[in-house]
Design an enzyme around this catalytic site. Structure first.
Site, PDB file in Angstrom:
ATOM      1  N   ASP A 226       0.873  -1.115   0.010  1.00 28.50           N
ATOM      2  CA  ASP A 226      -0.124  -0.001  -0.142  1.00 28.50           C
ATOM      3  C   ASP A 226       0.810   1.097   0.066  1.00 28.50           C
ATOM      4  O   ASP A 226       1.805   1.388   0.615  1.00 28.50           O
ATOM      5  CB  ASP A 226      -0.736   0.122   1.034  1.00 28.50           C
ATOM      6  CG  ASP A 226      -1.846   1.161   1.288  1.00 28.50           C
ATOM      7  OD1 ASP A 226      -2.801   1.034   0.574  1.00 28.50           O
ATOM      8  OD2 ASP A 226      -1.628   2.193   2.088  1.00 28.50           O
TER       9      ASP A 226
ATOM     10  N   GLU B 143      13.263 -15.851  -1.034  1.00 29.30           N
ATOM     11  CA  GLU B 143      13.531 -17.032  -0.072  1.00 29.30           C
ATOM     12  C   GLU B 143      12.236 -17.889  -0.254  1.00 29.30           C
ATOM     13  O   GLU B 143      12.172 -19.213   0.131  1.00 29.30           O
ATOM     14  CB  GLU B 143      13.633 -16.568   1.426  1.00 29.30           C
ATOM     15  CG  GLU B 143      14.979 -16.216   1.694  1.00 29.30           C
ATOM     16  CD  GLU B 143      15.037 -15.702   3.144  1.00 29.30           C
ATOM     17  OE1 GLU B 143      14.569 -16.588   3.946  1.00 29.30           O
ATOM     18  OE2 GLU B 143      15.715 -14.637   3.306  1.00 29.30           O
TER      19      GLU B 143
END
Ligand code: GLC
Length: 542
Positions: free
Chosen positions: A209, A251
């Site tokens: 956001d 990851e």
């Protein structure tokens, strides 16, 4: 846990169709009039049938809902109005079973004033380490009665609020959304932990956001528009933050989509460098009027700005902040602009709907991924919310001149013959009133209607999934008459959109795959209509 790859490849996001769920208004599972995760879980078959690759959920975390959940009190708790963390985990797993990824929304610029950090900062007082997580400052003027600077707000109204001990704190949005201090290492650490929290739960991605607002000029110096460099939009420090985030996402094989409103294409593209965000919303396209020259220029500019950084474009017609597409396209001014939103703008919904159908085929044929805001697949119009029911702070902070964003957030109609068009199981009235005639848009009615918006979207998404040439890849413009956009994609797929009043002949083709409206009696494409064609003999390869 590895993030899901909805359609089996690590690059799914480069071509995905991502459906935006505004949980409060999607479907109510417990009958209290507020949408919730139980409602979403019950409607997963609708989303699977629609054929979307992922769901982006606007915030579902603990929140006083002053700004529709963009005022987060705790990122690790689901708001009880929506359900529980365990339900969110189930929803993520169930969606994944259907080949649908889940994207959560992180709001790093600010927190709710009910967040533990802000409560602690208020209690600890001036000069405390707790206050350093935010932007607290003494005021100006003889008694500190004036705000510390002249920064403009993102929501009209003031950007500073004074607390009891006399200090002021910065909030680019409402006073209930204090801005975090991104120069503080604890703020960075906490957000990376929050990302991991959700990645561990199997989310496929994160929507960021207000992604270009986090970093602030450390001097908090006064700002005059057009004179000074902007003190908080697009600061260079942001890129270092997103590079760290990218390392965390990598990851888990998860992806980012940034809310980056920036007019400068080169500055925008910096966020999409290979070690930063995977994608960002295309607000230039969202704001673009239904006008052939402007659309073509916006499409070309989008592709040109993404190419150097190797990021796929995104195509967005609507979201929870802007005017519904059928309404916008049914007005004299078909551009979107927060500054020109007004009450009582005349609208031709039939015209807007015809254009929105054509725009759906245009958008879904462009290279990259597509965002589809809930209810767009039903062709919902912007609703007029009675003044005494408006909840959006944007309306109040404008002094009542801006109608606010509730008109695109009305609870969805599911079942034509049920109370409240089947939004929830019980008599609980929806949190925002549904306008008269809402039941006519109900999903069950549209599912049975071959001419409905829902049927168009289902067909288009099915073709897009099963036919070569859609999604990421090259686009080649074809010569076309004035007012007509025509382009090919690899494998002989052609999209033609007629924005002129007169019908036009279709280019040579083998098969008409789909049209947004009927061809005329001579097989020509009428105005405000789009078509997908396949030409088996022609294989476009760039
Ligand atoms: C974003 C959201 C909007 C929210 C604002 C503040 O623009 O999309 O709904 O009000 O950020 O968080």
């Amino acid at each position: 846990m590895a993030a899901p790859h909805p359609h089996g490849t690590g690059d799914w996001w480069r071509s995905a169709v991502i459906y935006q769920v505004y949980p409060r208004s999607f479907a109510d599972g417990d009958g209290d009039g507020t949408g919730d995760l139980a409602g979403v879980r019950a409607r997963l078959p609708h989303l699977a049938e629609l054929g979307v690759d992922a769901l982006w959920f606007t915030p579902w975390y603990l929140s006083p809902l002053v700004d529709g959940g963009y005022d987060v009190a705790d990122y690790r708790t689901v708001d009880p109005a929506f359900g529980t963390l365990a339900e969110a985990e189930k929803l993520i797993a169930e969606a994944r079973e259907l080949g649908i990824g889940v994207i959560v929304d992180i709001v790093p610029n600010h927190v709710s004033d009910r967040h533990a950090w802000f409560r602690a900062a208020l209690a600890a007082g001036p000069g405390s380490p707790e206050r350093e997580l935010f932007h607290f400052r003494p005021g100006r003027g003889e008694h500190g009665e004036l705000p510390p600077n002249t920064w403009p707000s993102q929501f009209s109204g003031p950007t500073w609020t004074r607390v009891e001990d006399g200090e002021w704190y910065l909030h680019l949005f409402t006073p209930e959304q204090p801005d975090l201090n991104w120069a503080h290492p604890a703020v960075r650490q906490e957000h990376e932990d929050v990302l991991r929290f959700w990645f561990e739960r199997g989310v496929a991605g994160v929507r960021i956001d207000s992604a270009a607002l986090l970093a602030k000029d450390p001097a908090l110096a006064d700002f005059t528009e057009g004179v000074d460099p902007h003190p908080y939009i697009d600061q260079d420090e942001l890129h270092d933050i997103y590079r760290s985030w990218r390392a965390v996402a990598d990851e888990y094989g998860a992806v980012f989509v940034g809310e980056v409103w920036l007019p400068d294409a080169e500055r925008f593209a910096r966020y999409l460098r290979p070690d930063e965000l995977h994608t960002a919303f295309n607000f230039a396209f969202l704001a673009c009027p239904w006008e052939p020259g402007r659309l073509r220029r916006t499409i070309d500019a989008t592709l040109a700005e993404h190419a150097p950084v190797g990021a796929p474009a995104t195509w967005v017609l609507c979201n929870h902040d802007v005017t519904r597409t059928v309404t916008r396209y049914g007005r004299a001014d078909t551009a979107f602009d927060f500054a020109t939103k007004a009450f009582g703008t005349p609208t031709d919904i039939a015209l807007g709907t015809r254009r929105a159908r054509a725009a759906a085929l245009l958008t879904l044929a462009l290279p990259g991924s597509v965002y589809l805001y809930q209810g767009e697949e039903l062709g919902l119009p912007e609703a007029d919310i009675p003044l005494d029911r408006i909840q959006d702070p944007m309306h109040f902070r404008s002094g009542g001149t801006d109608p606010g964003r509730d008109g695109c957030r009305v609870p969805l109609p599911w079942t034509a013959d049920a109370p409240h068009a089947g939004f929830g199981p019980g008599p609980g009235a929806p949190w925002l009133p549904q306008p008269d005639g809402w039941a006519a848009y109900a999903a069950d009615r549209q599912a049975a209607d071959p001419g409905s918006m829902l049927t168009l979207y289902r067909r288009a998404l099915r073709l897009r999934r099963t036919t070569r040439g859609f999604g990421d890849g090259p686009l080649t413009w074809l010569p076309a008459p004035d007012g007509v956009l025509a382009f090919t994609r690899p494998g002989g797929l052609t999209c033609v959109v007629n924005l002129a009043p007169e019908p036009v002949r279709l280019p040579a083709h083998d098969t008409v795959l789909l049209t947004s409206g009927p061809l005329d009696e001579d097989g020509r494409l009428p105005g405000d209509t789009a078509v997908w064609l396949r030409s088996g003999s022609r294989v476009e390869e760039d």
